[in-house]
Design a protein around this motif. Structure first.
Motif, short mmCIF file in Angstrom:
data_model
loop_
_atom_site.label_atom_id
_atom_site.label_comp_id
_atom_site.label_asym_id
_atom_site.label_seq_id
_atom_site.Cartn_x
_atom_site.Cartn_y
_atom_site.Cartn_z
N GLU A 45 0.88 -1.15 -0.05
CA GLU A 45 -0.09 -0.10 0.02
C GLU A 45 0.94 1.25 -0.09
N PRO A 46 0.59 2.21 -0.81
CA PRO A 46 1.45 3.39 -1.02
C PRO A 46 1.84 4.22 0.23
N VAL A 47 0.53 4.44 1.00
CA VAL A 47 0.65 5.38 2.17
C VAL A 47 0.03 4.77 3.06
N GLY A 48 0.84 4.85 4.29
CA GLY A 48 0.57 4.39 5.70
C GLY A 48 1.33 4.99 6.91
N SER A 49 1.24 4.13 7.88
CA SER A 49 2.00 4.59 9.05
C SER A 49 2.51 3.32 9.64
N ALA A 50 3.48 3.79 10.55
CA ALA A 50 3.96 2.64 11.34
C ALA A 50 4.52 3.34 12.87
N VAL A 51 4.48 2.34 13.86
CA VAL A 51 4.76 2.84 15.16
C VAL A 51 6.06 2.45 15.77
N ILE A 52 7.05 3.31 16.04
CA ILE A 52 8.23 2.96 16.74
C ILE A 52 8.10 2.13 18.09
N LEU A 53 8.19 1.06 18.28
CA LEU A 53 8.13 0.20 19.73
C LEU A 53 9.28 0.57 20.61
N GLU A 54 10.70 0.54 19.89
CA GLU A 54 11.84 0.53 20.51
C GLU A 54 12.93 0.72 19.45
N LYS A 55 14.01 0.89 20.07
CA LYS A 55 15.41 1.31 18.89
C LYS A 55 15.36 0.08 17.90
N GLY A 56 15.04 0.22 16.64
CA GLY A 56 15.64 -0.66 15.56
C GLY A 56 14.04 -1.68 15.45
N LEU A 57 12.78 -1.29 16.15
CA LEU A 57 11.60 -2.00 15.93
C LEU A 57 10.59 -1.12 15.79
N LEU A 58 9.72 -1.57 14.68
CA LEU A 58 8.44 -0.63 14.59
C LEU A 58 7.31 -1.97 14.34
N VAL A 59 6.37 -1.46 14.21
CA VAL A 59 4.91 -2.32 13.83
C VAL A 59 4.11 -1.68 12.83
N THR A 60 3.49 -2.38 11.90
CA THR A 60 2.53 -1.90 11.19
C THR A 60 1.49 -2.96 10.98
N ASN A 61 0.64 -2.63 9.79
CA ASN A 61 -0.32 -3.67 9.39
C ASN A 61 0.32 -4.67 8.48
N TYR A 120 -7.19 8.68 20.95
CA TYR A 120 -6.54 9.56 20.02
C TYR A 120 -6.19 8.79 18.91
N VAL A 121 -6.21 9.02 17.67
CA VAL A 121 -5.56 8.25 16.64
C VAL A 121 -4.41 9.24 16.31
N ILE A 122 -3.09 8.73 15.99
CA ILE A 122 -2.14 9.07 15.31
C ILE A 122 -1.68 8.67 14.26
N GLY A 123 -1.49 9.20 13.13
CA GLY A 123 -1.12 8.62 11.98
C GLY A 123 -0.70 9.66 10.90
N PHE A 124 -0.28 8.95 9.65
CA PHE A 124 0.24 10.01 8.60
C PHE A 124 -1.05 10.45 7.91
N GLY A 163 -1.72 1.37 10.45
CA GLY A 163 -0.59 1.08 11.08
C GLY A 163 0.00 2.20 12.26
N GLY A 164 -0.94 2.96 12.18
CA GLY A 164 -0.45 4.26 13.33
C GLY A 164 -0.84 3.86 14.62
N ALA A 165 -0.96 4.80 15.62
CA ALA A 165 -1.06 4.53 16.95
C ALA A 165 -2.58 4.87 17.57
N LEU A 166 -3.27 4.22 18.30
CA LEU A 166 -4.23 4.83 19.13
C LEU A 166 -3.89 4.65 20.69
N VAL A 167 -3.79 6.08 20.78
CA VAL A 167 -3.53 6.20 22.26
C VAL A 167 -4.45 6.75 23.33
N ASP A 168 -4.17 6.68 24.46
CA ASP A 168 -5.00 7.33 25.44
C ASP A 168 -4.56 8.84 25.98
N ALA A 169 -5.24 9.52 26.76
CA ALA A 169 -4.75 10.77 27.09
C ALA A 169 -3.54 10.88 27.75
#
Length: 372
Positions: A45-61, A120-124, A163-169
């Motif tokens: 998919e040409p445009v999406g998001s990913a979340v950095i979990l820690e150094k060197g590691l991300l997660v997406t769909n 809250y949704v955080i994404g590109f 692939g972006g983040a859902l976070v609380d307040a």
């Protein structure tokens, strides 16, 4: 089918570095700070998001990458790099990405949220060309007790957020954005991340490629069927059914079911939607689609338990109330019809006059026309 999207991506990748980072944020400070852990990516998919979990590691769909081995990542300063997809046999819509040069402080995690938790949704954001924090919302349905059940919420979300983040307040990570529509959006709960990590590694290459190919085939065949603008052939229907079922992805099963329904192939539509409902019986979009398809097929008795569940989750949903009134009468469940009539009069009085006329003197159920 994806060339126009790739052209759009080439434009996005040329945005100035000052516009590649997080957009202006009006949310609480911890939420705005969490945006530093979200980046733009491009792959299948040409445009999406990913979340950095820690150094060197991300997660997406998983649906962002399909069977691609790498993704392009755009960091907050506009710089670009490659991340490798970690092979995985995890059955849900998640994959890990490996990029040694990426670093960010890990986000805290919150596995226990309630209907009162502000989300809250955080994404590109494709339109703004930047990572963005969207308007908040809350859960709209409790998480079902199935292995791949999702969080269903009404926090604002747009294309590009997958692939972006859902976070609380407090900025704690609650889930990974997966899909949505019509104000009913979905995230994979954060408690899936340890299971994903345990299911990832170099010994999973062949299984991971098989899952990824199923995603690619399902999406591309659905795209081709939409573009054809004609009745689907039996051969194409068989291929779409096989590929989409192999993904085990509830959103893709919904899309396939809706396409089969549009083609009036109700047996295949119900096969897809029933599989989606088994994966997550509290998913509002799957539940509504399944109820509508049973209704069109005239299978009112099968529809009735779906409607009871739907009205418990979404008591103000006009479409469910209309279906419940009709299916209750045509399916011989007067209790359901009575409940729907009461809720329409109480919650949606503008619908009440027409509903009352139907309730008092209902016509016979319509007969479905044969396809063709």
């Amino acid at each position: 089918m994806r060339k126009s999207f790739l052209f759009a991506l080439s434009v996005l990748l040329l945005v100035p570095a000052s516009r590649a980072g997080a957009d202006r944020c009006d949310a609480p400070a911890p939420v705005c700070a969490a945006a530093k852990n979200v980046v733009m990516i491009s792959s299948f998919e040409p445009v999406g998001s990913a979340v950095i979990l820690e150094k060197g590691l991300l997660v997406t769909n998983r649906h962002m990458v399909a069977d691609n081995p790498v993704v392009d990542v755009v960091l907050a300063d506009g710089s670009k790099l490659k991340a490798r997809v970690a092979p995985s046999d995890y059955p849900g819509d998640l994959v890990e990405l490996l990029a040694p040069d990426i670093d960010a402080a890990p986000l805290p995690r919150n596995e226990k949220i309630s209907p009162d938790t502000t989300l809250y949704v955080i994404g590109f954001d494709v339109g703004r060309g930047a990572v963005r924090v969207y308007a908040p919302g809350h859960l709209i349905a409790p998480k079902a007790d199935t292995p791949l059940a999702r969080l269903h919420h009404d926090a604002r979300s747009l294309p590009g957020n997958s692939g972006g983040a859902l976070v609380d307040a407090t900025g704690a990570l609650v889930g990974i954005i997966a899909s949505g529509g019509e104000g009913r959006n979905e995230a994979i709960p954060v408690d899936a991340l340890p299971r994903l990590h345990a299911s990832s590694g170099p010994d999973k290459i062949e299984v991971s490629l098989g899952i990824g190919r199923a995603y690619r085939r399902c999406v591309e065949r659905l795209d081709d069927a939409r573009a054809a603008r004609q009745r689907m052939s039996e051969g194409d229907a068989i291929k779409i059914s096989a590929a989409c079922l192999a993904t085990g992805n509830r959103q893709l099963l919904d899309l396939a079911g809706q396409m089969f329904g549009t083609n009036r192939d109700l047996p295949r539509a119900l096969e897809m939607l029933e599989a989606s409902y088994r994966i997550d019986p509290n998913a509002p979009n799957a539940l509504i689609s399944l109820a509508v398809t049973y209704h069109i097929a005239g299978r009112f008795k099968d529809e009735i338990p779906i409607l009871y569940r739907g009205l418990k989750l979404l008591p103000d949903e006009p479409q469910l109330l209309r279906l419940a009134l009709q299916a209750g009468i045509w399916g011989g469940d007067r209790e359901l019809a009575d409940m729907a009539m009461r809720q329409i009069e109480t919650r949606l009085p503008e619908m009440a006059p027409a509903a009352r006329r139907f309730y008092d003197a209902s016509p016979p159920p319509p007969r479905m026309k044969p396809p063709g």
